[in-house]
Design a protein around this motif. Structure first.
Motif, PDB file in Angstrom:
ATOM      1  N   ALA A   6       0.838  -1.209   0.000  1.00  0.00           N
ATOM      2  CA  ALA A   6       0.000   0.000   0.000  1.00  0.00           C
ATOM      3  C   ALA A   6       0.870   1.255   0.000  1.00  0.00           C
ATOM      4  O   ALA A   6       0.574   2.233  -0.698  1.00  0.00           O
ATOM      5  N   ARG A   7       1.963   1.221   0.757  1.00  0.00           N
ATOM      6  CA  ARG A   7       2.878   2.367   0.786  1.00  0.00           C
ATOM      7  C   ARG A   7       3.524   2.581  -0.576  1.00  0.00           C
ATOM      8  O   ARG A   7       3.597   3.707  -1.082  1.00  0.00           O
ATOM      9  N   LYS A   8       3.968   1.512  -1.211  1.00  0.00           N
ATOM     10  CA  LYS A   8       4.581   1.622  -2.537  1.00  0.00           C
ATOM     11  C   LYS A   8       3.574   2.178  -3.547  1.00  0.00           C
ATOM     12  O   LYS A   8       3.920   3.006  -4.393  1.00  0.00           O
ATOM     13  N   LEU A   9       2.342   1.748  -3.443  1.00  0.00           N
ATOM     14  CA  LEU A   9       1.302   2.224  -4.352  1.00  0.00           C
ATOM     15  C   LEU A   9       1.033   3.711  -4.120  1.00  0.00           C
ATOM     16  O   LEU A   9       0.861   4.476  -5.076  1.00  0.00           O
ATOM     17  N   ARG A  10       1.033   4.142  -2.853  1.00  0.00           N
ATOM     18  CA  ARG A  10       0.855   5.578  -2.548  1.00  0.00           C
ATOM     19  C   ARG A  10       2.019   6.398  -3.082  1.00  0.00           C
ATOM     20  O   ARG A  10       1.831   7.473  -3.640  1.00  0.00           O
ATOM     21  N   GLU A  11       3.223   5.887  -2.889  1.00  0.00           N
ATOM     22  CA  GLU A  11       4.417   6.622  -3.314  1.00  0.00           C
ATOM     23  C   GLU A  11       4.531   6.745  -4.832  1.00  0.00           C
ATOM     24  O   GLU A  11       4.900   7.794  -5.345  1.00  0.00           O
ATOM     25  N   ARG A  12       4.220   5.671  -5.527  1.00  0.00           N
ATOM     26  CA  ARG A  12       4.454   5.645  -6.969  1.00  0.00           C
ATOM     27  C   ARG A  12       3.198   5.794  -7.812  1.00  0.00           C
ATOM     28  O   ARG A  12       3.291   6.076  -9.005  1.00  0.00           O
TER      29      ARG A  12
END
Length: 177
Positions: free
Chosen positions: A33-39
């Protein structure tokens, strides 16, 4: 700037993560979820379903909360941490309450962990000389911070000899087997 994520890239990230780290479903989900938010996600495509990817990793047994919990609890106990610290670490990793309860150390394991901590840190009878009262209080506080109960900490710190501590540990092994 990193490329936006599509379903395939997110699955690749999940595989790379579980290949590199022992993890729980909750930790993997938070990472993705963090990677999806960041990228972000690829424009024009549906947002990848993080939960479904995590469930697939669990289904393939790449992620197993029980195996993680057993390994983490065992590692912490061998380092000398007590039941409270084990429970806290498992809660932070997203292990559910029932499994955390299963991983609660038995009395003999808790005493062995306390023994290991006191021995490693040279507390109580493991010190070269018996500590003064204020130092004993600090040692008890350190054991409590490490997750041991007050009575356990006091039992070890106030023991006269290492043999007394060893006997106390053995009593739990005999009593709770």
């Amino acid at each position: 700037m990193p490329k936006p994520l599509d379903e395939t890239r997110l699955k690749d990230l999940a595989l790379a993560y579980v290949a590199r780290f022992a993890t729980t479903g909750a930790k993997l989900e938070a990472y993705l979820a963090r990677k999806l938010r960041e990228r972000g996600s690829v424009e024009g495509e549906p947002v990848p379903d993080v939960r479904r990817i995590v469930e697939r990793m669990i289904e393939l047994r790449y992620v197993d909360d029980e195996v993680y919990a057993k390994a983490k609890a065992g590692s912490l106990l061998r380092k000398g941490y007590g039941g409270r610290r084990v429970e806290q670490a498992l809660r932070e990793a997203g292990v559910d309450e029932d499994l955390r309860e299963e991983m609660r150390p038995a009395e003999s394991s808790a005493r062995q962990a306390a023994y290991a901590l006191a021995s490693r840190r040279r507390f109580g009878p493991f010190a070269t000389e018996l500590p003064e009262r204020d130092k004993r209080e600090k040692q008890i506080a350190a054991m409590i911070r490490a997750g041991h109960g007050f009575d356990t900490a006091r039992q070890i710190i106030e023991a006269e000899t290492v043999e007394a501590v060893e006997q106390w540990v053995e009593e739990a092994e005999d009593e709770y087997e």
